[in-house]
Motif scaffolding. Structure first.
Motif, mmCIF file in Angstrom:
data_model
loop_
_atom_site.group_PDB
_atom_site.id
_atom_site.type_symbol
_atom_site.label_atom_id
_atom_site.label_comp_id
_atom_site.label_asym_id
_atom_site.label_seq_id
_atom_site.Cartn_x
_atom_site.Cartn_y
_atom_site.Cartn_z
ATOM 1 N N LEU A 18 0.830 -1.203 0.000
ATOM 2 C CA LEU A 18 0.000 0.000 0.000
ATOM 3 C C LEU A 18 0.865 1.253 0.000
ATOM 4 O O LEU A 18 1.978 1.239 0.534
ATOM 5 N N PRO A 19 0.381 2.358 -0.604
ATOM 6 C CA PRO A 19 -0.931 2.470 -1.257
ATOM 7 C C PRO A 19 -0.896 1.974 -2.701
ATOM 8 O O PRO A 19 0.128 2.094 -3.374
ATOM 9 N N TYR A 20 -2.019 1.435 -3.175
ATOM 10 C CA TYR A 20 -2.126 1.043 -4.574
ATOM 11 C C TYR A 20 -2.315 2.285 -5.440
ATOM 12 O O TYR A 20 -2.934 3.254 -5.012
ATOM 13 N N HIS A 21 -1.790 2.222 -6.648
ATOM 14 C CA HIS A 21 -1.964 3.357 -7.561
ATOM 15 C C HIS A 21 -3.304 3.214 -8.291
ATOM 16 O O HIS A 21 -3.724 2.097 -8.616
ATOM 17 N N PRO A 22 -4.002 4.327 -8.554
ATOM 18 C CA PRO A 22 -5.286 4.256 -9.283
ATOM 19 C C PRO A 22 -5.173 3.528 -10.623
ATOM 20 O O PRO A 22 -6.095 2.807 -11.019
ATOM 21 N N TYR A 23 -4.040 3.701 -11.336
ATOM 22 C CA TYR A 23 -3.840 2.991 -12.605
ATOM 23 C C TYR A 23 -3.793 1.485 -12.383
ATOM 24 O O TYR A 23 -4.294 0.707 -13.191
ATOM 25 N N GLN A 24 -3.163 1.077 -11.278
ATOM 26 C CA GLN A 24 -3.057 -0.333 -10.949
ATOM 27 C C GLN A 24 -4.441 -0.941 -10.714
ATOM 28 O O GLN A 24 -4.768 -2.005 -11.255
ATOM 29 N N LEU A 25 -5.264 -0.245 -9.938
ATOM 30 C CA LEU A 25 -6.630 -0.708 -9.671
ATOM 31 C C LEU A 25 -7.458 -0.716 -10.959
ATOM 32 O O LEU A 25 -8.263 -1.631 -11.180
ATOM 33 N N THR A 124 16.839 1.692 -7.671
ATOM 34 C CA THR A 124 16.573 0.600 -8.603
ATOM 35 C C THR A 124 17.766 0.411 -9.518
ATOM 36 O O THR A 124 18.266 1.377 -10.105
ATOM 37 N N ASP A 125 18.215 -0.823 -9.643
ATOM 38 C CA ASP A 125 19.361 -1.148 -10.494
ATOM 39 C C ASP A 125 18.991 -0.974 -11.962
ATOM 40 O O ASP A 125 18.019 -1.540 -12.436
ATOM 41 N N LYS A 126 19.755 -0.152 -12.684
ATOM 42 C CA LYS A 126 19.511 0.185 -14.095
ATOM 43 C C LYS A 126 18.041 0.580 -14.276
ATOM 44 O O LYS A 126 17.299 -0.012 -15.057
ATOM 45 N N PHE A 127 17.664 1.609 -13.582
ATOM 46 C CA PHE A 127 16.280 2.109 -13.586
ATOM 47 C C PHE A 127 15.832 2.462 -14.995
ATOM 48 O O PHE A 127 16.515 3.186 -15.716
ATOM 49 N N ASP A 128 14.650 1.931 -15.400
ATOM 50 C CA ASP A 128 14.062 2.306 -16.685
ATOM 51 C C ASP A 128 12.928 3.301 -16.452
ATOM 52 O O ASP A 128 12.956 4.401 -16.961
ATOM 53 N N HIS A 129 11.928 2.895 -15.680
ATOM 54 C CA HIS A 129 10.836 3.796 -15.338
ATOM 55 C C HIS A 129 10.019 3.185 -14.202
ATOM 56 O O HIS A 129 10.171 2.005 -13.892
ATOM 57 N N HIS A 130 9.163 4.003 -13.606
ATOM 58 C CA HIS A 130 8.225 3.501 -12.602
ATOM 59 C C HIS A 130 6.897 3.273 -13.297
ATOM 60 O O HIS A 130 6.273 4.222 -13.798
ATOM 61 N N CYS A 131 6.449 2.022 -13.361
ATOM 62 C CA CYS A 131 5.222 1.668 -14.063
ATOM 63 C C CYS A 131 4.039 1.776 -13.108
ATOM 64 O O CYS A 131 3.918 1.004 -12.154
ATOM 65 N N LYS A 132 3.150 2.737 -13.385
ATOM 66 C CA LYS A 132 1.993 2.951 -12.514
ATOM 67 C C LYS A 132 0.982 1.815 -12.624
ATOM 68 O O LYS A 132 0.211 1.581 -11.693
ATOM 69 N N TRP A 133 0.980 1.104 -13.761
ATOM 70 C CA TRP A 133 -0.006 0.036 -13.970
ATOM 71 C C TRP A 133 0.254 -1.168 -13.071
ATOM 72 O O TRP A 133 -0.664 -1.941 -12.777
ATOM 73 N N VAL A 134 1.515 -1.351 -12.656
ATOM 74 C CA VAL A 134 1.837 -2.439 -11.724
ATOM 75 C C VAL A 134 2.351 -1.884 -10.397
ATOM 76 O O VAL A 134 2.716 -2.647 -9.499
#
Length: 296
Positions: A18-25, A124-134
Motif C-alpha cells: 500500500l498504497p495502490y496506484h489508481p492505474y493499478q486498480l 533501482t538497479d539500471k532504472f528504466d521507469h516507474h510503471c503505474k499500472w503495476v
C-alpha cells in the motif's frame, strides 16, 4: 528537509504494498471486466464448434497476462548493492565491495547506473521507469518480464477485438440466429444490451491496443539503441538545455554583433550535431538531483 523526510518514508519493495496506484486498480478492473464479457456475453452465443477453441486461446492468453503481471508487480528490482550493504550493516560486518556512488536517501553505496525512485523510496538497479499500472519500478531485474508482458497484452487485446467484431457481425446479420440465442440464454431483447456492451468493450480494447502498440515500438527503439527510458529523458533534457542556452546567447547579442539568419542556422546545425553525438553515460544519469551521488 525534503531529503530527510524522503529517507524516513517506508521503502516500497513490491507493487502489492500500500498504497495502490489508481492505474493499478484500473488495470485489475479492466482485466476482470474483459474476462467477464468474453466468457459471459461472447462465448455463449457462438457456435458450439467455435466455443472451445476460442475459450482455450483467449483463456491461455489471459492466464499468461495475469501471471506475468503478478510477477512484475511482486518483483523487487532494488539495487543488489543496497541489499548487500544493509545485510552487512545488520550483521555488523564490514562492507568490502568497492563503489564510486553513494545514495544519501538510501544511506547506502549504490551501483553506477542506479537511480533512486521517489515513489518507491529505493534505488533501482539500471532504472528504466516507474510503471503505474503495476505500481512498481522496472529495472535490470524485471525489464524482460515487462517487455514480454506488453507483447502478451497486445496479442490478448487483438484476440478480444477480433472476437468482439465477430459477435457484432453476427448481431447485425439478419441471416444469423444471434438474436434467438441471446433470447434463449438471457431473455427477450437481450441482444441489444449485449451488442452495446460488446461495442463499448471493443472500443476500449482498441484504444488499449493502439496505446500499447506505441509502448512496444518505443521500447523496441530503446533496446536497439541500448538505452533506458530514463536515459532518453536525460538526453532530451540535456538537448533542451543546450537549445535554451543557445537561444539566450543569441538574445544578448545586439547591433552588428547579432548573427544573421545563415549564422543562426549554422549554429543550430552544429548544436544539433553535438546533441546527437553525445551518448548517455552514468555521469549523465548522476545529473539528476535524485540520482545516487558520487562519493567524494
Amino acid at each position: 528537509m525534503k531529503d530527510k523526510e524522503q529517507s524516513e518514508r517506508k521503502v516500497k519493495s513490491t507493487g502489492l504494498q500500500l498504497p495502490y496506484h489508481p492505474y493499478q486498480l484500473t488495470s485489475w478492473i479492466i482485466t476482470l471486466t474483459t474476462i467477464f464479457v468474453f466468457f459471459a456475453l461472447i462465448i455463449p452465443v457462438q457456435e458450439m464448434n467455435a466455443q472451445i477453441p476460442m475459450s482455450i486461446i483467449y483463456g491461455i492468453l489471459q492466464i499468461f497476462t495475469i501471471i506475468l503481471g503478478f510477477i512484475l508487480t511482486v518483483s523487487d528490482p532494488t539495487d543488489p548493492m543496497v541489499l548487500e550493504y544493509l545485510e552487512a550493516q545488520k550483521a555488523k560486518e564490514e562492507f568490502r565491495k568497492s563503489y564510486t556512488n553513494y545514495c544519501s536517501l538510501c544511506s547506502s553505496p549504490v551501483s553506477a547506473d542506479s537511480k533512486h525512485c521517489m515513489r518507491c523510496n529505493r534505488c533501482t538497479d539500471k532504472f528504466d521507469h516507474h510503471c503505474k499500472w503495476v505500481n512498481n519500478c522496472v529495472g535490470r531485474k524485471n525489464y524482460s518480464i515487462f517487455f514480454l508482458l506488453i507483447w502478451i497484452v497486445e496479442i490478448t487485446q487483438a484476440c478480444f477485438i477480433i472476437c468482439c467484431a465477430y459477435e457484432i457481425h453476427l448481431g447485425i446479420d439478419d441471416s444469423s440466429d444471434f438474436r434467438d440465442k441471446c433470447e434463449d440464454v438471457y431473455g427477450k431483447n437481450a441482444h441489444v444490451v449485449i451488442l452495446v456492451i460488446v461495442w463499448s468493450m471493443m472500443i476500449l480494447s482498441f484504444l488499449i491496443f493502439i496505446s500499447n502498440a506505441y509502448l512496444i515500438g518505443f521500447h523496441v527503439y530503446l533496446i536497439r539503441h541500448g538505452i533506458t527510458t530514463y536515459d532518453l529523458i536525460l538526453k532530451r533534457r540535456e538537448a533542451k538545455g543546450l537549445v535554451e542556452k543557445e537561444d539566450d546567447e543569441i538574445e544578448v547579442q545586439e547591433g552588428n554583433n547579432a548573427p544573421n539568419e545563415n549564422e543562426v542556422s549554422s549554429m543550430q546545425i552544429i548544436q544539433s550535431a553535438k546533441v546527437s553525438d553525445s551518448s548517455v553515460s552514468s555521469g549523465s544519469r548522476n545529473s539528476s538531483p535524485y540520482r545516487a551521488k558520487t562519493e567524494a
